[in-house]
Design a protein around this motif. Structure first.
Motif: not given
Length: 117
Positions: A17-26, A28-31, A81-85, A108-117
């Protein structure tokens, strides 16, 4: 059930599962895809697994995605279905599971968004 004595290749597939619900603005597909799909291609080569980004939001063209979802074609069933890999490996049982384990750690490294600050 898996026969591990004959070393007959098997296909092992996992849907992550790609965590789009937790991070709606990120994006993920592009990353995951990277420039011209190179990140996903490299991931597939490194892990020796096939990978596909599937589910709602996996296509660039939203209108086309809606049309295909509404078409009822089984090939496009994943769009409901939900966005997934989907990660799959075809090898001897132990090797296939080892490849999947490695692929899960790498994806997993691609599914953990890094905060921009």
């Amino acid at each position: 059930m898996v026969d591990i004595t004959r070393d007959k290749p098997i296909k092992v597939a996992v849907r992550v599962v790609v965590p789009v619900r937790d991070h709606p603005k990120f994006n993920f597909v592009g990353k995951l895809l990277g420039p011209k799909g190179n990140s996903l291609k490299r991931l597939q080569e490194d892990t020796m697994c096939k990978m596909a980004v599937l589910g709602r939001g996996s296509m660039k063209d939203r209108h086309k995605e809606e049309e295909l979802r509404a078409s009822g074609d089984p090939k496009f069933q994943h769009l409901s279905e939900e966005l997934h890999v989907e990660i799959s490996a075809f090898a001897t049982p132990a090797e296939a599971h080892a490849r999947i384990a490695y692929a899960l750690a790498e994806v997993r490294r691609f599914l953990v968004p890094v905060s921009p600050h």
